[in-house]
Design a protein around this motif. Structure first.
Motif, PDB file in Angstrom:
ATOM      1  N   GLY A 128       0.794  -1.217   0.000  1.00 42.48           N
ATOM      2  CA  GLY A 128       0.000   0.000   0.000  1.00 42.48           C
ATOM      3  C   GLY A 128       0.822   1.259   0.000  1.00 42.48           C
ATOM      4  O   GLY A 128       0.368   2.310  -0.406  1.00 42.48           O
TER       5      GLY A 128
ATOM      6  N   ASP B 155      -6.940  -0.213   1.636  1.00 45.21           N
ATOM      7  CA  ASP B 155      -7.640   1.047   1.444  1.00 45.21           C
ATOM      8  C   ASP B 155      -7.309   2.054   2.547  1.00 45.21           C
ATOM      9  O   ASP B 155      -7.252   3.268   2.300  1.00 45.21           O
TER      10      ASP B 155
ATOM     11  N   ASP C 209      -3.989   3.601   1.652  1.00 46.49           N
ATOM     12  CA  ASP C 209      -4.188   4.569   0.576  1.00 46.49           C
ATOM     13  C   ASP C 209      -4.863   5.838   1.086  1.00 46.49           C
ATOM     14  O   ASP C 209      -4.507   6.962   0.682  1.00 46.49           O
TER      15      ASP C 209
END
Length: 246
Positions: free
Chosen positions: A23, A144, A147
Motif C-alpha cells: 500500500g 484502502d 491509501d
C-alpha cells in the motif's frame, strides 16, 4: 492502558481488514499517530498498516483518550492522525479543537482522518466541521486504509463511499445542516454519557471510561433525562437508538 507513546509492533486481534500489501508504494512515507480507546484495536491497526517497509506507514505514537492524544500529537507532530470519534475526555471533536494550531501550521500541518465504527451523520459532520480531512469506518480494508492515509497526507478529502453522499449534501449549500434540537440541549459530556448508557454500560464502567466519579455520572444522567423529558435509562436507550447514536 498502554503507554500513550507506545509504538510497539506487537501483533493483536486485527480489525476487519485485508492485508495491506504494497500500500505504501515506492518511496512513500508517512508518520502516523493512532488514537482509539481500545488497545486491541490499536494493536491490530499497528500490525495491519504499520509494517513501514511494506506500507510506507510509520506509527510514531498511540493514545487512548483526549489528553493523551493531544500530548502525543504535540510531541511527535505526525503528518496524519487516525482518530476515533468516541473517546474519553470529550471525543474526537475535542482533540481537533485542541490541535487546531497544529492543523493550521503552513509548514508542517497535522492532518486528521477519522476512523470509527460509527456512521451517524452527527459524528461525521461534527469531526469534519472540526477540521478532519476525511472519515472512514472500521470496515475499511488494510490496503484502502493505507491509501486513505497517503491521500490525506497529500491534502485530499477521503470518505467511505456510503458516507460521502450526505457529507456533500451537508456542505453543498450555505444553509446549516438540519439539527436535532433535543440533542443540541446536551453538553458534549452529557452526550458521551448518553451513548455509554445506551450501550448498556453500568455507572461504574462509565465513570472509569470518562475518568469521572460515579456521582458525576449520576448527575449527568439525571440532566440528560430531564432535558430530553425521559423517565428512565430504557427510554433513553430507545431514544438514542432511534437517532443512531449508539
Amino acid at each position: 492502558m498502554s503507554d500513550p507513546t507506545e509504538t510497539s509492533g506487537t501483533t493483536g486481534a486485527a480489525p476487519a481488514a485485508e492485508p495491506a500489501q504494497g500500500g505504501g508504494g515506492a518511496g512513500r512515507h508517512v508518520r502516523v499517530v493512532l488514537v482509539d480507546d481500545h488497545r486491541m484495536f490499536r494493536t491490530g491497526v499497528q500490525a495491519e498498516i504499520g509494517r513501514t517497509e511494506e506500507t510506507g506507514v510509520e506509527v510514531v505514537g498511540e493514545a487512548a483518550d483526549v489528553d493523551q492524544a493531544v500530548t502525543v500529537i504535540t510531541a511527535t507532530r505526525p503528518e496524519v492522525v487516525l482518530l476515533d470519534v468516541h473517546l474519553p475526555g470529550g471525543g474526537g471533536v475535542e482533540v481537533l479543537r485542541r490541535c487546531a494550531p497544529l492543523m493550521s501550521d503552513p509548514e508542517r500541518p497535522v492532518r486528521f482522518l477519522a476512523l470509527s465504527v460509527s456512521d451517524a451523520a452527527e459524528d461525521v459532520i461534527g469531526v469534519i466541521r472540526g477540521g478532519a480531512r476525511g472519515y472512514v469506518t472500521k470496515t475499511i480494508t488494510g490496503t484502502d486504509l493505507v491509501d486513505s492515509v497517503f491521500r490525506v497526507q497529500e491534502g485530499d478529502a477521503v470518505f467511505s463511499p456510503r458516507l460521502a453522499g450526505f457529507v456533500l449534501d451537508a456542505f453543498a449549500s450555505t444553509d446549516a445542516p438540519p439539527v436535532d434540537e433535543d440533542l443540541d440541549r446536551l453538553t458534549q459530556r452529557e452526550r458521551e454519557v448518553l451513548r455509554l448508557i445506551a450501550r448498556g454500560y453500568a455507572y461504574k464502567e462509565i465513570a472509569k471510561q470518562l475518568f469521572i466519579s460515579v456521582k458525576t455520572v449520576e448527575s449527568h444522567v439525571s440532566a440528560v433525562l430531564r432535558k430530553l423529558q425521559l423517565s428512565n435509562r430504557h427510554e433513553l436507550t430507545r431514544w438514542a437508538t432511534a437517532r443512531r447514536l449508539v
